[in-house]
Write an enzyme that holds these catalytic residues in place. Structure first.
Site, PDB file in Angstrom:
ATOM      1  N   HIS A 186       0.856  -1.193   0.000  1.00 31.13           N
ATOM      2  CA  HIS A 186       0.000   0.000   0.000  1.00 31.13           C
ATOM      3  C   HIS A 186       0.890   1.241   0.000  1.00 31.13           C
ATOM      4  CE1 HIS A 186      -3.826   2.084   1.805  1.00 31.13           C
ATOM      5  NE2 HIS A 186      -3.145   2.909   1.016  1.00 31.13           N
ATOM      6  N   HIS A 228       1.238   4.866  -2.413  1.00 36.33           N
ATOM      7  CA  HIS A 228       0.869   5.730  -3.546  1.00 36.33           C
ATOM      8  C   HIS A 228       2.149   6.427  -3.974  1.00 36.33           C
ATOM      9  CE1 HIS A 228      -3.484   5.402  -2.490  1.00 36.33           C
ATOM     10  NE2 HIS A 228      -2.986   5.261  -1.269  1.00 36.33           N
ATOM     11  N   HIS A 279      -9.724   1.086  -1.153  1.00 33.35           N
ATOM     12  CA  HIS A 279      -9.615   1.683   0.174  1.00 33.35           C
ATOM     13  C   HIS A 279     -11.020   1.599   0.785  1.00 33.35           C
ATOM     14  CE1 HIS A 279      -5.844   3.239  -1.276  1.00 33.35           C
ATOM     15  NE2 HIS A 279      -5.651   4.044  -0.246  1.00 33.35           N
ATOM     16  N   GLU A 302     -11.310   3.339   6.107  1.00 30.44           N
ATOM     17  CA  GLU A 302     -10.267   4.248   6.614  1.00 30.44           C
ATOM     18  C   GLU A 302     -10.998   5.315   7.437  1.00 30.44           C
ATOM     19  OE1 GLU A 302      -8.233   6.537   3.589  1.00 30.44           O
ATOM     20  OE2 GLU A 302      -6.521   6.997   4.909  1.00 30.44           O
ATOM     21  N   ASP A 352       1.755   3.963   2.837  1.00 29.65           N
ATOM     22  CA  ASP A 352       0.702   4.798   2.235  1.00 29.65           C
ATOM     23  C   ASP A 352       1.296   5.996   1.470  1.00 29.65           C
ATOM     24  OD1 ASP A 352      -1.923   5.393   1.575  1.00 29.65           O
ATOM     25  OD2 ASP A 352      -2.489   6.135   3.543  1.00 29.65           O
ATOM     26  N   ASP A 353       1.580   7.082   2.181  1.00 31.02           N
ATOM     27  CA  ASP A 353       2.136   8.302   1.557  1.00 31.02           C
ATOM     28  C   ASP A 353       3.303   8.773   2.422  1.00 31.02           C
ATOM     29  OD1 ASP A 353      -0.075   8.900  -0.529  1.00 31.02           O
ATOM     30  OD2 ASP A 353      -1.177   8.567   1.337  1.00 31.02           O
TER      31      ASP A 353
HETATM   32  N1  ADE Z   1      -4.754   8.711  -1.765  1.00 34.54           N
HETATM   33  C1  ADE Z   1      -3.496   8.759  -1.283  1.00 34.54           C
HETATM   34  N2  ADE Z   1      -3.487   8.379   0.005  1.00 34.54           N
HETATM   35  C2  ADE Z   1      -4.752   8.077   0.346  1.00 34.54           C
HETATM   36  C3  ADE Z   1      -5.381   7.628   1.531  1.00 34.54           C
HETATM   37  N3  ADE Z   1      -4.712   7.398   2.663  1.00 34.54           N
HETATM   38  N4  ADE Z   1      -6.715   7.442   1.509  1.00 34.54           N
HETATM   39  C4  ADE Z   1      -7.415   7.674   0.397  1.00 34.54           C
HETATM   40  N5  ADE Z   1      -6.873   8.100  -0.731  1.00 34.54           N
HETATM   41  C5  ADE Z   1      -5.551   8.306  -0.762  1.00 34.54           C
HETATM   42 ZN    ZN Z   2      -3.814   4.750   0.517  1.00 33.29          ZN
END
Ligand code: ADE
Ligand code: ZN
Length: 339
Positions: A17, A19, A197, A200, A278-279
């Site tokens: 996971h 991006h 997703h 969350e 994630d990011d």
């Molecule tokens: N796009 C990038 N990170 C995300 C996240 N945590 N939740 C939803 N969309 C995303």
């Molecule tokens: Zn994500």
């Protein structure tokens, strides 16, 4: 040094996971803004970092889409992906299944091929030079319409063999999985693996829809599944992988303390949970830091950490023989550690 830091560093891992646009470090953002002669609201690293304080998913997404506006050329996407891969290598990531958001680029006039070819060439280089294997997942933006998603599916046709699957991300609440029922049915028909997703910020019902109505292969995040005991049972019985992202959950206020992360409970319940970043450029750490921080916060044992690394391969879209080879590498890394 965090407890179990050496074990965490030595464990071969898969990241499921991530991006790629969320790995855009402010240093690189400033450099590309200059290279592409684009004005951005941040003049210094400190300005950028000061803006990375979020109270929910949408606040983050607003900045995330603004940041990627600097990415224009195939070389930009190659450099972005390469930078991620070198960081992943430092954390002993051996395999990555990477999301990207084509609509966030095509909407602002950057061609699908520019984005995709830049990412793909870096992934190929990553396999050759770093030995990191990869699969690419094309993600649909759920705040856009299902019709927009179908348009992307058509436009991306020449690249379809390059993708292992499709995903669904962006603003969750108000955009349930069933909004994309026809699109995901079509993607399934075309042979793509399905990820969404869910749970969350959205309720457990969204996870149920993704799992039971859409039939996804993997749930991204899935935190709020833990509010629904019957759903936990389904997740256990089906061994559907959950891609948890601890530092993301903390940054986006999905949890207000890492000690409230569901990861330990999910492990104890026998769910196929994995740890991911994630990011990472926005949430304060790559996958190794996510393992380290969750290990301390939840007082994880070495058996838990080994299980998380094993789950990362088991939950991947690799073939059974590839999974077995990675699991054997984990065993061999553990033997060396115990010597
Ligand atoms: N796009 C990038 N990170 C995300 C996240 N945590 N939740 C939803 N969309 C995303
Ligand atoms: Zn994500």
């Amino acid at each position: 040094m965090a407890k179990h830091a050496e074990l965490i560093a030595r464990l071969p891992k898969a990241e499921l996971h991530l991006h790629i646009e969320g790995s855009f470090e402010p240093e690189m953002m400033l450099a590309l803004a200059e290279r592409n002669r684009i004005d951005i609201p941040f003049k210094t690293l400190e300005d950028a970092k000061a803006a990375y304080a979020f109270s929910n998913l949408q606040e983050f997404l607003d900045l995330y889409y603004q940041g990627m506006n600097v990415l224009r050329t195939e070389q930009d996407f190659h450099d972005l992906t390469w930078a991620y891969l070198t960081r992943a290598e430092a954390d002993n990531v051996r395999h990555v299944e990477m999301f990207y958001d084509p609509q966030a680029h095509t909407e602002r006039g950057v061609a699908f091929g520019t984005v995709t070819d830049g990412i793909l060439s870096a992934l190929e280089r990553g396999e050759k030079e770093l030995g990191i294997t990869s699969k690419l997942i094309m993600s649909f933006l759920r705040h856009l319409s299902e019709e927009d998603g179908f348009a992307l599916l058509e436009d991306s046709k020449p690249w379809h063999e390059k993708f292992v699957g499709v995903g669904l991300d962006s603003s969750e609440v108000g955009h349930p999985p069933l909004k994309f029922e026809r699109l995901f049915a079509e993607c399934r028909k075309r042979g793509f693996k399905l990820c969404m997703h869910a749970g969350e910020e959205g309720p457990p019902e969204y996870v149920r829809e993704a799992l039971l109505d859409i039939g996804v292969d993997r749930i991204d995040h899935g935190n709020r599944s833990m509010e629904d005991p019957a759903l936990i049972e389904i997740l256990r019985d089906t061994q559907t992988p959950l891609t948890n992202c601890p530092l993301s959950n903390l940054s986006l206020c999905v949890i207000d303390d890492l000690r409230k992360s569901p990861v330990k409970k999910q492990l104890d319940e026998g769910l196929l949970v994995t740890v991911n970043s994630d990011d990472p450029a926005y949430f304060g750490g790559y996958i190794g830091k996510n393992y380290e921080e969750i290990s301390v916060a939840l007082d994880l044992g070495s058996d838990d950490l080994i299980q998380l690394a094993r789950n990362s391969f088991t939950g991947s879209f690799l073939s059974e023989s590839e999974k077995a080879a990675h699991l054997a590498e984990i065993d061999s890394a553990l033997q060396h550690l115990r010597m």
